[in-house]
Design a protein around this motif. Structure first.
Motif, mmCIF file in Angstrom:
data_model
loop_
_atom_site.group_PDB
_atom_site.id
_atom_site.type_symbol
_atom_site.label_atom_id
_atom_site.label_comp_id
_atom_site.label_asym_id
_atom_site.label_seq_id
_atom_site.Cartn_x
_atom_site.Cartn_y
_atom_site.Cartn_z
ATOM 1 N N VAL A 236 0.848 -1.181 0.000
ATOM 2 C CA VAL A 236 0.000 0.000 0.000
ATOM 3 C C VAL A 236 0.886 1.234 0.000
ATOM 4 O O VAL A 236 1.836 1.327 0.797
ATOM 5 N N ALA A 237 0.571 2.193 -0.867
ATOM 6 C CA ALA A 237 1.348 3.428 -0.954
ATOM 7 C C ALA A 237 1.119 4.281 0.287
ATOM 8 O O ALA A 237 -0.002 4.396 0.778
ATOM 9 N N VAL A 238 2.206 4.874 0.776
ATOM 10 C CA VAL A 238 2.140 5.799 1.912
ATOM 11 C C VAL A 238 2.984 7.028 1.584
ATOM 12 O O VAL A 238 4.062 6.911 1.008
ATOM 13 N N GLY A 239 2.476 8.186 1.927
ATOM 14 C CA GLY A 239 3.248 9.406 1.733
ATOM 15 C C GLY A 239 3.216 9.935 0.313
ATOM 16 O O GLY A 239 2.513 9.426 -0.563
ATOM 17 N N GLU A 240 3.999 10.961 0.115
ATOM 18 C CA GLU A 240 4.078 11.663 -1.158
ATOM 19 C C GLU A 240 5.053 10.974 -2.108
ATOM 20 O O GLU A 240 5.970 10.277 -1.668
ATOM 21 N N GLU A 241 4.881 11.229 -3.382
ATOM 22 C CA GLU A 241 5.832 10.747 -4.380
ATOM 23 C C GLU A 241 7.137 11.533 -4.228
ATOM 24 O O GLU A 241 7.133 12.669 -3.765
ATOM 25 N N PHE A 242 8.249 10.924 -4.614
ATOM 26 C CA PHE A 242 9.559 11.554 -4.511
ATOM 27 C C PHE A 242 10.440 11.049 -5.649
ATOM 28 O O PHE A 242 10.144 10.034 -6.273
ATOM 29 N N VAL A 243 11.516 11.770 -5.881
ATOM 30 C CA VAL A 243 12.437 11.382 -6.952
ATOM 31 C C VAL A 243 13.649 10.705 -6.335
ATOM 32 O O VAL A 243 14.254 11.215 -5.386
ATOM 33 N N GLU A 244 13.964 9.524 -6.875
ATOM 34 C CA GLU A 244 15.129 8.756 -6.448
ATOM 35 C C GLU A 244 15.834 8.297 -7.717
ATOM 36 O O GLU A 244 15.186 7.719 -8.599
ATOM 37 N N ALA A 245 17.105 8.574 -7.830
ATOM 38 C CA ALA A 245 17.900 8.218 -9.016
ATOM 39 C C ALA A 245 17.279 8.769 -10.302
ATOM 40 O O ALA A 245 17.315 8.134 -11.350
ATOM 41 N N GLY A 246 16.650 9.955 -10.186
ATOM 42 C CA GLY A 246 16.058 10.596 -11.349
ATOM 43 C C GLY A 246 14.717 10.023 -11.777
ATOM 44 O O GLY A 246 14.197 10.380 -12.826
ATOM 45 N N ILE A 247 14.130 9.121 -10.984
ATOM 46 C CA ILE A 247 12.864 8.450 -11.319
ATOM 47 C C ILE A 247 11.866 8.686 -10.190
ATOM 48 O O ILE A 247 12.219 8.579 -9.008
ATOM 49 N N VAL A 248 10.610 8.980 -10.535
ATOM 50 C CA VAL A 248 9.575 9.216 -9.522
ATOM 51 C C VAL A 248 9.204 7.890 -8.859
ATOM 52 O O VAL A 248 8.928 6.893 -9.528
ATOM 53 N N HIS A 249 9.214 7.896 -7.517
ATOM 54 C CA HIS A 249 8.911 6.718 -6.699
ATOM 55 C C HIS A 249 7.838 7.058 -5.659
ATOM 56 O O HIS A 249 7.545 8.231 -5.409
ATOM 57 N N VAL A 250 7.323 6.039 -5.039
ATOM 58 C CA VAL A 250 6.445 6.174 -3.892
ATOM 59 C C VAL A 250 6.788 5.057 -2.903
ATOM 60 O O VAL A 250 7.100 3.934 -3.312
ATOM 61 N N LYS A 251 6.772 5.387 -1.629
ATOM 62 C CA LYS A 251 7.026 4.364 -0.604
ATOM 63 C C LYS A 251 5.771 3.507 -0.471
ATOM 64 O O LYS A 251 4.654 4.016 -0.448
ATOM 65 N N MET A 252 5.972 2.196 -0.378
ATOM 66 C CA MET A 252 4.862 1.265 -0.199
ATOM 67 C C MET A 252 5.200 0.290 0.915
ATOM 68 O O MET A 252 6.343 -0.145 1.036
ATOM 69 N N ILE A 253 4.193 -0.018 1.729
ATOM 70 C CA ILE A 253 4.366 -0.932 2.861
ATOM 71 C C ILE A 253 3.489 -2.152 2.638
ATOM 72 O O ILE A 253 2.324 -2.038 2.213
ATOM 73 N N TYR A 254 4.039 -3.321 2.946
ATOM 74 C CA TYR A 254 3.306 -4.573 2.785
ATOM 75 C C TYR A 254 2.294 -4.704 3.917
ATOM 76 O O TYR A 254 2.633 -4.592 5.097
ATOM 77 N N LYS A 255 1.038 -4.934 3.555
ATOM 78 C CA LYS A 255 -0.037 -5.144 4.533
ATOM 79 C C LYS A 255 -0.429 -6.607 4.473
ATOM 80 O O LYS A 255 -0.995 -7.071 3.491
ATOM 81 N N LYS A 256 -0.132 -7.342 5.513
ATOM 82 C CA LYS A 256 -0.349 -8.792 5.549
ATOM 83 C C LYS A 256 -1.795 -9.171 5.585
ATOM 84 O O LYS A 256 -2.633 -8.577 6.085
#
Length: 143
Positions: free
Chosen positions: A123-143
């Motif tokens: 599940v995505a959490v937080g804002e999108e961000f740029v890492e290594a020049g590519i847009v990413h989003v943090k995601m956490i596994y929900k069991k």
């Protein structure tokens, strides 16, 4: 067709060079990530996974333990092997290895892969961000 997923810690064994070759093709050559950013000191302490079809290496990923939990990263499948379900098999294999530890499992997903990871249980959490020049989003596994 025989699919194998092998794992190892750090730079152990001849498979490590295969992992680096796959990541170089996908991230450095295809996505224009700098080699300096792609290959880091965490390779030494991460658990690496390599996917093979009939003995030929075609995909990789790694995870490492951080202060937040287990971070899954460096998912890479060679272009000609995408769309075969190998990414799904790889991430499920990795989840089976760590989910009994009862720690948070997370990743930084390239935004265009958000649906893929969502279908696996992230599940995505937080804002999108740029890492290594590519847009990413943090995601956490929900069991």
């Amino acid at each position: 067709m025989i699919i194998e997923i092998d794992s190892f810690l750090g730079e152990a064994g001849s498979e490590y060079k295969m992992v680096l070759d796959i990541r170089n093709k996908v991230f450095v050559e295809e996505q224009n990530v700098s080699a300096f950013e792609e290959f880091d000191a965490f390779d030494l302490t991460s658990f690496h996974f390599i996917v093979k079809i009939d003995g030929v290496a075609c995909g990789t990923a790694r995870y490492r333990e951080t202060s937040e939990g287990f971070k899954f990263e460096r998912f890479a499948l060679l272009r000609e092997h995408r769309g075969l379900g190998l990414g799904y098999l790889l991430i499920k294999h990795m989840l089976n290895e760590v989910k009994l530890a009862k720690k948070i499992i997370y990743l930084h997903a390239q935004v265009h892969l958000k649906t893929f990871y969502g279908n696996v249980g992230f599940v995505a959490v937080g804002e999108e961000f740029v890492e290594a020049g590519i847009v990413h989003v943090k995601m956490i596994y929900k069991k």
